[in-house]
Design an enzyme around this catalytic site. Structure first.
Site, PDB file in Angstrom:
ATOM      1  N   GLY B  32       1.069  -0.748  -0.191  1.00  0.00           N
ATOM      2  CA  GLY B  32      -0.380  -0.354   0.310  1.00  0.00           C
ATOM      3  C   GLY B  32       0.744   1.350  -0.011  1.00  0.00           C
ATOM      4  CB  CYS B 241     -26.329  -9.416 -16.131  1.00  0.00           C
ATOM      5  SG  CYS B 241     -26.126  -9.275 -17.678  1.00  0.00           S
ATOM      6  CB  CYS B 244     -25.490 -13.961 -18.402  1.00  0.00           C
ATOM      7  SG  CYS B 244     -25.093 -12.935 -17.502  1.00  0.00           S
ATOM      8  CB  CYS B 266     -21.916  -8.811 -17.008  1.00  0.00           C
ATOM      9  SG  CYS B 266     -22.785  -9.780 -16.080  1.00  0.00           S
ATOM     10  CB  CYS B 272     -21.701 -11.105 -19.630  1.00  0.00           C
ATOM     11  SG  CYS B 272     -23.262 -11.219 -20.317  1.00  0.00           S
TER      12      CYS B 272
END
Ligand SMILES: Nc1ncnc2c1ncn2[C@@H]1O[C@H](COP(=O)(O)OP(=O)(O)OP(=O)(O)O)[C@@H](O)[C@H]1O
Ligand SMILES: [Mg+2]
Lengths: 258, 285
Positions: B32, B241, B244, B266, B272
């Site tokens: 980080g 979605c 899908c 998606c 997807c």
């Protein structure tokens, strides 16, 4: 220094080029005590306050701080993270201009809550509650908690700065002309507030002022500075009622004449 | 695709790659923490992912399989040109399949499919400094990181909750990495933040213009900043979605016809497609 001194300075010297801003200054402060640093403009008051609080390094001399567990710390030998942590927790600083201390783009509540968050408090409701409580303690309407500081008057801003500083219950607060720049009636109310808060919370304070009336109202003891030198020190009433040094006598008499 | 000659493998010269790898090693050692690096000019303007590209160039090996996504999609101009760039300059295989890739360079998304220890995720980062909006001075933000003084960031969250009833950060939501450094996860949706936590894949972040590299090693704790009584919530549109039928993936709203018809699909195109290939069908399909 004695066993219960909170803050103790010895042999402080600091020059700005040719200007001797501090000359062999010694200061002691006991827990719960308010010490005023007085003197005319340019006498070294702010410089002394900054050196005592570790914000400015002296050329010479030492400042000792005794933590709540009784351990002594050489303020100017402390690692920067420790000193900053001290300023966030045990200590507080109240500046003359609240606008440079506050976050002007952050609500009153956020300003007061910042030190709590910096100490790791992560409960929004509790932070907000404490902020509201502190607004009340400095006589700001709790309904203003979400308002921006720019909608506050000068006296309110200074009270907000005081709330922001005291919210973490510091043991020692440094104040540089906290009532400077305010008009007289606002000053009087603020002085009253500072006096009662400091007494009730048993806070020790070092207070810089060029106003002897402020010193008389707030301080237990007083040091008088002239050209970087402490020319007189003692109990406030003694020094102001029976000044020994010619410079103090001049200061006191000029106040009486004013 | 044939490789072009006249360039070093993956475009960057070996010395530059070594310099970037050294920065990467430091970054992995201090999760980080932002590491400065000597960002090179790339044959792309800043804002096109030059930080990510330099990292990818420095870590690619001849056997790697590269996937590049932009907002979750493999087929945007940006993703296609970066993929082509490395296919040409390094001759590496490329893929659009998340599970087939060994290196995934991304802008603004984390793939939906869980990543593995055998994969590296490279993020393109426009602004590496999470404190930049609160504190304009670089010297001061460095000091704040050094002393882990992050109270100001919590003040920002406090203000949001006060004003909007919730934290109003939907992208680049700040995180604490390994309980030490505050980090900008790049403009991924806050929805993706939980995937940063304990991810088995190595995550590398490159900011070209700002000349910073940082990293999250595998299995590192990553916490989105929040309050106990206002816990972090990963938001997504409350739809399935249209193609899908997925009801847990991150969705984009797209305009589908001239009449202003809209459809939620998606944002991760590979996810997807994989679902549709497996027989899942959405309402608009
Ligand atoms: N950073 C600096 N550089 C050079 N000289 C300085 C600096 N700070 C203070 N001084 C000088 O040191 C002396 C003491 O200044 P200081 O600010 O401590 O006075 P003061 O008693 O607080 O005055 P005032 O009542 O006007 O605030 C003055 O002569 C001042 O001009
Ligand atoms: Mg002064």
């Amino acid at each position: 220094m004695t066993d219960d001194t909170l803050l103790s300075a010895r042999g402080l010297n600091l020059r700005f080029g040719a200007i001797p801003a501090l000359v062999d200054v010694a200061v002691d402060l006991w827990p719960g005590e308010v010490l005023a640093i007085v003197g005319e403009s340019g006498s070294g008051k702010t410089t002394l306050l900054n050196v005592l609080s570790g914000r400015l390094r002296p050329d010479d001399g030492v400042v000792w701080y005794r933590d709540p567990s009784g351990r002594l710390h050489d303020v100017h030998a402390m690692p920067a993270p420790k000193l900053r942590a001290l300023h966030r927790s045990d200590w507080g600083f109240v500046q003359q201009d609240p606008r440079s201390a506050l976050r002007m783009g952050v609500s009153a509540g956020g300003n007061v809550g910042e030190r709590l968050m910096a100490q790791g408090l992560r409960h929004y409701g509790s932070i907000r509650e404490q902020a509201i409580d502190w607004l009340r303690q400095v006589e700001i309407d709790a309904a203003r908690v979400d308002d921006m500081p720019r909608t506050f008057s000068g006296g309110m801003l200074q009270r907000l700065q005081i709330a922001r500083t005291l919210v973490t219950h510091p043991r020692l607060v440094f104040m540089d002309e906290p009532t400077g720049g305010l008009d007289v009636s606002v000053q009087a109310r603020l002085l009253d507030l500072i006096r009662s808060l400091v007494a009730r919370l048993n806070i020790a304070a070092v207070l810089v002022t060029h106003d002897l009336a402020v010193a008389r109202l707030l301080a237990h003891r007083i040091v008088v500075m002239q050209r970087g030198v402490v020319v007189e020190a003692g109990l406030t009433d003694q020094v102001l009622d029976d000044p020994q040094h010619a410079y103090t006598q001049l200061l006191v008499s000029s106040v009486l004449q004013a | 695709m044939t490789t072009i000659s006249g360039y070093n493998f993956a475009y960057l010269d070996e010395q530059t790659k070594r310099m970037i790898r050294r920065a990467l090693l430091k970054a992995v050692a201090i999760p980080g923490h932002q590491i400065p690096f000597g960002s090179r000019e790339m044959p792309l303007p800043y804002g096109w992912g030059t930080g990510g590209i330099q990292i990818t160039a420095a870590i690619l090996g001849a056997d790697d399989v590269l996937k590049v996504i932009d907002q979750g999609a493999d087929d945007t101009t940006n993703a296609v040109s970066i993929r082509r760039f490395f296919a040409k300059t390094a001759g590496v295989a490329t893929t659009t399949r998340t599970d087939a890739a060994t290196v995934i360079q991304t802008r603004h998304r984390i793939p939906e499919a869980p990543l593995t220890e055998n994969q590296i995720l490279v993020y393109q980062v426009p602004q590496p400094e999470p404190l930049v909006k609160l504190e304009p001075s670089r010297a001061e933000t460095r000091r704040m990181h050094a002393l882990a003084e992050y109270g100001a960031m919590h003040v920002r969250l406090y203000e949001d909750i006060t004003r909007y009833g919730q934290v109003a950060i939907s992208y680049d939501y700040p995180v604490m990495v390994n309980d030490r450094y505050l980090m900008a996860p790049s403009p991924i949706p806050a929805f993706d933040n939980p995937k940063l936590h304990q991810m088995p894949a190595l995550q590398l972040f490159g900011a070209g213009r700002e000349k910073r590299i940082y990293a999250i090693p595998p299995y590192t704790n990553v916490r989105s900043l929040d309050f106990e009584d206002h816990p972090f919530r990963a938001g997504r549109a409350p739809h399935a979605c249209g193609l899908c039928g997925a009801d847990t993936s991150y969705l984009d709203e797209v305009v589908v016809d001239n009449a202003g018809g809209r459809l939620f699909v998606c944002s991760d195109t590979d996810y997807c497609e994989t679902r549709r290939d497996a027989g899942h069908v959405g309402e608009a399909a």
